[in-house]
Design a protein around this motif. Structure first.
Motif, PDB file in Angstrom:
ATOM      1  N   VAL A 237       0.868  -1.188   0.000  1.00  0.00           N
ATOM      2  CA  VAL A 237       0.000   0.000   0.000  1.00  0.00           C
ATOM      3  C   VAL A 237       0.900   1.232   0.000  1.00  0.00           C
ATOM      4  O   VAL A 237       1.870   1.304   0.753  1.00  0.00           O
ATOM      5  N   LYS A 238       0.593   2.183  -0.849  1.00  0.00           N
ATOM      6  CA  LYS A 238       1.329   3.451  -0.871  1.00  0.00           C
ATOM      7  C   LYS A 238       0.355   4.590  -1.171  1.00  0.00           C
ATOM      8  O   LYS A 238      -0.828   4.325  -1.467  1.00  0.00           O
ATOM      9  N   ALA A 239       0.869   5.797  -1.104  1.00  0.00           N
ATOM     10  CA  ALA A 239      -0.013   6.960  -1.301  1.00  0.00           C
ATOM     11  C   ALA A 239      -0.735   6.864  -2.644  1.00  0.00           C
ATOM     12  O   ALA A 239      -1.901   7.234  -2.757  1.00  0.00           O
ATOM     13  N   GLU A 240      -0.048   6.318  -3.638  1.00  0.00           N
ATOM     14  CA  GLU A 240      -0.613   6.299  -5.003  1.00  0.00           C
ATOM     15  C   GLU A 240      -1.768   5.304  -5.166  1.00  0.00           C
ATOM     16  O   GLU A 240      -2.636   5.503  -6.015  1.00  0.00           O
ATOM     17  N   ASN A 241      -1.767   4.207  -4.422  1.00  0.00           N
ATOM     18  CA  ASN A 241      -2.835   3.222  -4.645  1.00  0.00           C
ATOM     19  C   ASN A 241      -3.831   3.125  -3.476  1.00  0.00           C
ATOM     20  O   ASN A 241      -4.779   2.347  -3.522  1.00  0.00           O
ATOM     21  N   ALA A 242      -3.601   3.920  -2.423  1.00  0.00           N
ATOM     22  CA  ALA A 242      -4.407   3.760  -1.208  1.00  0.00           C
ATOM     23  C   ALA A 242      -5.894   4.054  -1.441  1.00  0.00           C
ATOM     24  O   ALA A 242      -6.758   3.270  -1.011  1.00  0.00           O
ATOM     25  N   ALA A 243      -6.187   5.147  -2.128  1.00  0.00           N
ATOM     26  CA  ALA A 243      -7.595   5.554  -2.248  1.00  0.00           C
ATOM     27  C   ALA A 243      -8.420   4.478  -2.955  1.00  0.00           C
ATOM     28  O   ALA A 243      -9.534   4.161  -2.542  1.00  0.00           O
ATOM     29  N   GLU A 244      -7.827   3.896  -3.986  1.00  0.00           N
ATOM     30  CA  GLU A 244      -8.548   2.881  -4.764  1.00  0.00           C
ATOM     31  C   GLU A 244      -8.812   1.628  -3.923  1.00  0.00           C
ATOM     32  O   GLU A 244      -9.909   1.066  -3.936  1.00  0.00           O
ATOM     33  N   LEU A 245      -7.781   1.215  -3.171  1.00  0.00           N
ATOM     34  CA  LEU A 245      -7.940   0.019  -2.325  1.00  0.00           C
ATOM     35  C   LEU A 245      -8.943   0.302  -1.208  1.00  0.00           C
ATOM     36  O   LEU A 245      -9.838  -0.507  -0.928  1.00  0.00           O
ATOM     37  N   LEU A 246      -8.799   1.462  -0.583  1.00  0.00           N
ATOM     38  CA  LEU A 246      -9.649   1.796   0.561  1.00  0.00           C
ATOM     39  C   LEU A 246     -11.082   2.131   0.134  1.00  0.00           C
ATOM     40  O   LEU A 246     -11.990   2.132   0.963  1.00  0.00           O
ATOM     41  N   GLY A 247     -11.277   2.353  -1.142  1.00  0.00           N
ATOM     42  CA  GLY A 247     -12.612   2.666  -1.646  1.00  0.00           C
ATOM     43  C   GLY A 247     -13.485   1.429  -1.801  1.00  0.00           C
ATOM     44  O   GLY A 247     -14.683   1.541  -2.058  1.00  0.00           O
ATOM     45  N   GLN A 248     -12.913   0.258  -1.640  1.00  0.00           N
ATOM     46  CA  GLN A 248     -13.705  -0.976  -1.777  1.00  0.00           C
ATOM     47  C   GLN A 248     -14.619  -1.143  -0.555  1.00  0.00           C
ATOM     48  O   GLN A 248     -14.200  -0.848   0.570  1.00  0.00           O
ATOM     49  N   PRO A 249     -15.832  -1.650  -0.778  1.00  0.00           N
ATOM     50  CA  PRO A 249     -16.820  -1.645   0.315  1.00  0.00           C
ATOM     51  C   PRO A 249     -16.418  -2.444   1.563  1.00  0.00           C
ATOM     52  O   PRO A 249     -16.804  -2.076   2.663  1.00  0.00           O
ATOM     53  N   ASP A 250     -15.650  -3.511   1.390  1.00  0.00           N
ATOM     54  CA  ASP A 250     -15.292  -4.312   2.569  1.00  0.00           C
ATOM     55  C   ASP A 250     -13.907  -4.001   3.120  1.00  0.00           C
ATOM     56  O   ASP A 250     -13.507  -4.572   4.134  1.00  0.00           O
ATOM     57  N   VAL A 251     -13.166  -3.146   2.461  1.00  0.00           N
ATOM     58  CA  VAL A 251     -11.800  -2.826   2.912  1.00  0.00           C
ATOM     59  C   VAL A 251     -11.891  -1.708   3.952  1.00  0.00           C
ATOM     60  O   VAL A 251     -12.201  -0.571   3.634  1.00  0.00           O
ATOM     61  N   ASP A 252     -11.618  -2.045   5.211  1.00  0.00           N
ATOM     62  CA  ASP A 252     -11.829  -1.097   6.303  1.00  0.00           C
ATOM     63  C   ASP A 252     -10.581  -0.318   6.686  1.00  0.00           C
ATOM     64  O   ASP A 252     -10.595   0.439   7.664  1.00  0.00           O
ATOM     65  N   GLY A 253      -9.495  -0.533   5.951  1.00  0.00           N
ATOM     66  CA  GLY A 253      -8.281   0.191   6.298  1.00  0.00           C
ATOM     67  C   GLY A 253      -7.087  -0.522   5.711  1.00  0.00           C
ATOM     68  O   GLY A 253      -7.226  -1.379   4.830  1.00  0.00           O
ATOM     69  N   ALA A 254      -5.900  -0.156   6.218  1.00  0.00           N
ATOM     70  CA  ALA A 254      -4.682  -0.732   5.641  1.00  0.00           C
ATOM     71  C   ALA A 254      -3.621  -0.940   6.703  1.00  0.00           C
ATOM     72  O   ALA A 254      -3.523  -0.170   7.672  1.00  0.00           O
ATOM     73  N   LEU A 255      -2.857  -2.007   6.505  1.00  0.00           N
ATOM     74  CA  LEU A 255      -1.644  -2.222   7.289  1.00  0.00           C
ATOM     75  C   LEU A 255      -0.497  -1.935   6.320  1.00  0.00           C
ATOM     76  O   LEU A 255      -0.379  -2.583   5.279  1.00  0.00           O
ATOM     77  N   VAL A 256       0.295  -0.941   6.675  1.00  0.00           N
ATOM     78  CA  VAL A 256       1.255  -0.376   5.725  1.00  0.00           C
ATOM     79  C   VAL A 256       2.679  -0.611   6.210  1.00  0.00           C
ATOM     80  O   VAL A 256       3.042  -0.149   7.293  1.00  0.00           O
ATOM     81  N   GLY A 257       3.464  -1.301   5.418  1.00  0.00           N
ATOM     82  CA  GLY A 257       4.846  -1.570   5.806  1.00  0.00           C
ATOM     83  C   GLY A 257       5.777  -0.469   5.324  1.00  0.00           C
ATOM     84  O   GLY A 257       5.857   0.610   5.925  1.00  0.00           O
ATOM     85  N   GLY A 258       6.460  -0.712   4.216  1.00  0.00           N
ATOM     86  CA  GLY A 258       7.487   0.199   3.705  1.00  0.00           C
ATOM     87  C   GLY A 258       7.057   1.658   3.652  1.00  0.00           C
ATOM     88  O   GLY A 258       7.802   2.556   4.078  1.00  0.00           O
ATOM     89  N   ALA A 259       5.835   1.899   3.172  1.00  0.00           N
ATOM     90  CA  ALA A 259       5.388   3.288   2.990  1.00  0.00           C
ATOM     91  C   ALA A 259       5.073   3.979   4.316  1.00  0.00           C
ATOM     92  O   ALA A 259       4.834   5.190   4.341  1.00  0.00           O
ATOM     93  N   SER A 260       5.087   3.225   5.427  1.00  0.00           N
ATOM     94  CA  SER A 260       4.820   3.876   6.718  1.00  0.00           C
ATOM     95  C   SER A 260       6.088   4.446   7.332  1.00  0.00           C
ATOM     96  O   SER A 260       6.040   5.120   8.361  1.00  0.00           O
ATOM     97  N   LEU A 261       7.225   4.191   6.711  1.00  0.00           N
ATOM     98  CA  LEU A 261       8.490   4.654   7.293  1.00  0.00           C
ATOM     99  C   LEU A 261       8.733   6.134   7.024  1.00  0.00           C
ATOM    100  O   LEU A 261       9.590   6.754   7.659  1.00  0.00           O
ATOM    101  N   ASP A 262       7.977   6.667   6.079  1.00  0.00           N
ATOM    102  CA  ASP A 262       8.112   8.088   5.757  1.00  0.00           C
ATOM    103  C   ASP A 262       6.853   8.811   6.239  1.00  0.00           C
ATOM    104  O   ASP A 262       5.733   8.467   5.816  1.00  0.00           O
ATOM    105  N   PRO A 263       6.991   9.792   7.148  1.00  0.00           N
ATOM    106  CA  PRO A 263       5.808  10.440   7.722  1.00  0.00           C
ATOM    107  C   PRO A 263       4.879  11.044   6.673  1.00  0.00           C
ATOM    108  O   PRO A 263       3.663  10.904   6.767  1.00  0.00           O
ATOM    109  N   ASP A 264       5.447  11.688   5.651  1.00  0.00           N
ATOM    110  CA  ASP A 264       4.584  12.335   4.641  1.00  0.00           C
ATOM    111  C   ASP A 264       3.770  11.308   3.866  1.00  0.00           C
ATOM    112  O   ASP A 264       2.566  11.474   3.670  1.00  0.00           O
ATOM    113  N   GLY A 265       4.443  10.250   3.431  1.00  0.00           N
ATOM    114  CA  GLY A 265       3.767   9.203   2.657  1.00  0.00           C
ATOM    115  C   GLY A 265       2.693   8.530   3.498  1.00  0.00           C
ATOM    116  O   GLY A 265       1.575   8.283   3.016  1.00  0.00           O
TER     117      GLY A 265
END
Ligand code: PGA
Length: 255
Positions: free
Chosen positions: A217-245
């Motif tokens: 999951v990254k900033a570029e694909n998050a909205a599309e994934l999170l827009g799915q009706p059953d997707v309630d959020g995300a567990l983010v590995g690599g992209a969580s290491l940068d505060p802005d991302g």
């Protein structure tokens, strides 16, 4: 809040990254970037060594501070392990359980998780139970069988009335750290299946339980994934290491 009443949840999973001072600097940079108001639950799963510093840096904020593993016993002769009461006393409020890296490199089993998930709940920690199939299992048409055994076994000893408090993260192993995330359709399909598995034990729990997607999951694909009706959020590995991302991913979860 979305119509179904499940509060979106975005959690970072730092894995084995960040020393104490790096962790502190990260949290100081992250907090001002997070939305106020509590509409989205935000957490960080940090190494044991940084937990106390992160709890203290996050004091007064809504940021949830979580560990990445724990032992199922409260204490005992288990050299190198950490228990739920130890985490709770630090101010930790959640714990990742059964991450695929722990399953792969540290022999974590569904049987062991059967003890860990209820032990976390009993101690007052929110468990984030990770499940997901490998590339091979998906290719062989074994995804549902794998998810069924992981979800059923790990949740077997969770009391019915606490089932909805477990957070489940569907993380296909082939998507973790590969840059190749599941498509929104794949995430939706697997997550609605996971929800149905919870529904085999309790329909109301299935409606209330939050199921996250994880895997590149990254900033570029998050909205599309999170827009799915059953997707309630995300567990983010690599992209969580940068505060802005990471903050951008949190913003993408706004209902
Ligand atoms: P990734 O990791 O975002 O780096 O793919 C996700 C995870 O392992 O939780």
């Amino acid at each position: 809040m979305p119509e179904h009443g499940r509060r979106p949840y975005i959690s970072g999973n730092w894995k084995m990254a960040k020393t104490l001072s790096q962790a502190r600097t990260h949290i100081e940079a992250l907090l001002p970037l997070l939305p106020a108001g509590g509409g989205i639950e935000v957490g960080v799963c940090v190494p044991f060594t940084a937990l106390e510093a992160v709890v203290s840096a996050a004091a007064g904020s809504d940021l949830r501070v979580c560990a990445q593993n724990m032992h199922q016993q409260d204490e005992g002769a288990y050299t190198g392990e950490v228990s739920a009461p130890m985490l709770v006393e630090l101010g930790v409020t959640g714990v990742v359980l059964g991450h695929s890296e722990r399953r792969l490199h540290f022999c974590e089993t569904d049987r062991g998780l059967q003890e860990k998930v209820p032990a976390a709940l009993a101690a007052g920690l929110q468990p984030i139970l990770c499940v997901g199939e490998t590339d091979e299992e998906r290719e062989q048409g074994d995804m549902e069988r794998r998810l069924r055994s992981q979800v059923q076994e790990a949740l077997e000893k969770v009391p019915l009335e606490r089932l909805a408090e477990v957070v489940i993260a569907y993380e296909p192993v082939w998507a973790i750290g590969t840059g190749k995330s599941a498509t929104p359709e794949q995430a939706q399909e697997a997550i609605s299946f996971v929800r149905a598995l919870v529904g085999d034990r309790s329909r109301p729990a299935a409606e209330a339980v939050r199921v996250l997607y994880g895997g590149s999951v990254k900033a570029e694909n998050a909205a599309e994934l999170l827009g799915q009706p059953d997707v309630d959020g995300a567990l983010v590995g690599g992209a969580s290491l940068d505060p802005d991302g990471f903050a951008k991913i949190v913003a993408a979860a706004a209902p």
